[in-house]
Scaffold this active site. Structure first.
Site, PDB file in Angstrom:
ATOM      1  N   LYS A  98      83.889   1.182 -21.231  1.00 41.89           N
ATOM      2  CA  LYS A  98      84.644   1.491 -22.467  1.00 41.89           C
ATOM      3  C   LYS A  98      83.725   1.803 -23.652  1.00 41.89           C
ATOM      4  O   LYS A  98      83.728   1.112 -24.676  1.00 41.89           O
ATOM      5  CB  LYS A  98      85.598   0.338 -22.818  1.00 41.89           C
ATOM      6  CG  LYS A  98      86.633   0.058 -21.745  1.00 41.89           C
ATOM      7  CD  LYS A  98      87.624  -0.995 -22.190  1.00 41.89           C
ATOM      8  CE  LYS A  98      88.646  -1.324 -21.122  1.00 41.89           C
ATOM      9  NZ  LYS A  98      88.103  -2.095 -19.984  1.00 41.89           N
ATOM     10  N   HIS A 128      82.329   3.157 -27.017  1.00 44.33           N
ATOM     11  CA  HIS A 128      83.005   3.365 -28.303  1.00 44.33           C
ATOM     12  C   HIS A 128      81.952   3.327 -29.398  1.00 44.33           C
ATOM     13  O   HIS A 128      81.520   2.260 -29.825  1.00 44.33           O
ATOM     14  CB  HIS A 128      84.043   2.251 -28.521  1.00 44.33           C
ATOM     15  CG  HIS A 128      84.976   2.519 -29.662  1.00 44.33           C
ATOM     16  ND1 HIS A 128      85.959   1.637 -30.047  1.00 44.33           N
ATOM     17  CD2 HIS A 128      85.099   3.578 -30.485  1.00 44.33           C
ATOM     18  CE1 HIS A 128      86.632   2.137 -31.071  1.00 44.33           C
ATOM     19  NE2 HIS A 128      86.128   3.322 -31.348  1.00 44.33           N
TER      20      HIS A 128
HETATM   21  O1  C5P Z   1      92.128  -9.527 -11.284  1.00 39.40           O
HETATM   22  P1  C5P Z   1      93.021  -8.442 -11.816  1.00 39.40           P
HETATM   23  O2  C5P Z   1      93.753  -7.680 -10.730  1.00 39.40           O
HETATM   24  O3  C5P Z   1      93.936  -8.939 -12.907  1.00 39.40           O
HETATM   25  O4  C5P Z   1      91.994  -7.408 -12.455  1.00 39.40           O
HETATM   26  C1  C5P Z   1      92.410  -6.309 -13.177  1.00 39.40           C
HETATM   27  C2  C5P Z   1      91.226  -5.590 -13.724  1.00 39.40           C
HETATM   28  O5  C5P Z   1      91.702  -4.625 -14.649  1.00 39.40           O
HETATM   29  C3  C5P Z   1      90.253  -6.483 -14.505  1.00 39.40           C
HETATM   30  O6  C5P Z   1      88.949  -5.957 -14.284  1.00 39.40           O
HETATM   31  C4  C5P Z   1      90.675  -6.308 -15.947  1.00 39.40           C
HETATM   32  O7  C5P Z   1      89.607  -6.407 -16.864  1.00 39.40           O
HETATM   33  C5  C5P Z   1      91.189  -4.874 -15.940  1.00 39.40           C
HETATM   34  N1  C5P Z   1      92.174  -4.612 -16.977  1.00 39.40           N
HETATM   35  C6  C5P Z   1      93.353  -5.287 -17.093  1.00 39.40           C
HETATM   36  N2  C5P Z   1      94.239  -4.972 -18.074  1.00 39.40           N
HETATM   37  C7  C5P Z   1      93.950  -4.018 -18.936  1.00 39.40           C
HETATM   38  C8  C5P Z   1      92.754  -3.308 -18.828  1.00 39.40           C
HETATM   39  C9  C5P Z   1      91.865  -3.642 -17.828  1.00 39.40           C
HETATM   40  O8  C5P Z   1      93.654  -6.156 -16.295  1.00 39.40           O
HETATM   41  N3  C5P Z   1      94.809  -3.703 -19.840  1.00 39.40           N
END
Ligand code: C5P
Length: 226
Positions: free
Chosen positions: A60, A62
């Site tokens: 990300k 920025h």
């Molecule tokens: O373990 P989990 O399935 O929740 O992981 C989801 C991944 O997506 C993590 O790496 C998290 O940082 C990322 N993520 C998220 N929600 C967001 C953006 C990114 O869960 N809005």
């Protein structure tokens, strides 16, 4: 050709080798995000690449355009398939990031807004409610011709309407409706694909499972079985 719509998030810096050993690089991409990258640095990119995986580099970016461009270009030579920037960096930054991503053969993906923001915070930061902020970010994605966006599964419908032919990446995916961790407003894998997601980012349901290959396979089958 094997389908590859799942991105497995490698978020535990102390327990990730088994994920690389047990999963099939023909069937998924690996997400290297800020937790594991800040812990291990570039060595983690080498390690993921050495196991044959393509990389979703979810860092990300920025910053001002020149800084973002130079940072991206410094990753030339790594098998980064997709990388992320914040769309809120604005038009010039997005265009610079896109140009630099091309030089390293990566697709440039814009994060619309952090799904952790609530309505109040969206108003504080962007002076408008979430839905309007997301729409303006998607419009910016269109204007700049960026390759794709990251959004919540619940924004996929809007993304489908506003952003045809763009890559759509979504986290918050769970096999069942009941959820025991910190993800709220989750969606099942097949449902998200049917709503137009190109890639699903899935972490703990696979990486915290005692049989990671089995957990992956169940999710994989749930998407592709007729
Ligand atoms: O373990 P989990 O399935 O929740 O992981 C989801 C991944 O997506 C993590 O790496 C998290 O940082 C990322 N993520 C998220 N929600 C967001 C953006 C990114 O869960 N809005």
């Amino acid at each position: 050709m094997t389908k590859k719509n799942i991105i497995v998030a490698l978020d535990n810096p102390l327990d990730y080798q088994s994920v690389l050993e047990e999963l099939d690089s023909n069937k998924c991409i690996i997400k290297v995000g800020s937790i594991i990258f800040n812990y291990h640095g570039r060595k983690i990119l080498d390690e993921v690449a050495n196991h044959g995986f393509e990389i979703f580099f979810d860092i990300k970016f920025h910053d001002i355009p020149n800084t973002v461009s130079k940072s991206i270009e410094s990753f030339k030579g790594y098998p980064i398939k997709l990388l992320t920037i914040h769309l809120s960096g604005g038009c010039s930054m997005i265009k610079s990031a896109l140009d630099s991503s091309k030089t390293i053969n990566a697709k440039c993906i814009g994060v619309s807004i952090l799904t952790s923001l609530n309505e109040e915070e969206s108003k504080e930061v962007y002076n408008q409610e979430i839905q309007k902020t997301v729409s303006s970010m998607f419009n910016l994605a269109n204007e700049t011709d960026i390759d794709g966006i990251v959004c919540s599964p619940h924004e996929l419908k809007l993304a489908g309407d506003l952003l045809q032919n763009k890559i759509k990446i979504t986290p918050g995916i769970r096999l069942s409706d009941s959820n025991s961790d910190d993800q709220s407003r989750v969606m099942k894998p097949k449902e998200a694909i049917n709503l137009g997601a190109t890639y699903l980012v899935i972490g703990r349901p696979i990486t915290s499972h005692k049989d990671k290959a089995l957990a992956f396979e169940q999710i994989y089958q749930s998407i592709y079985e007729e």
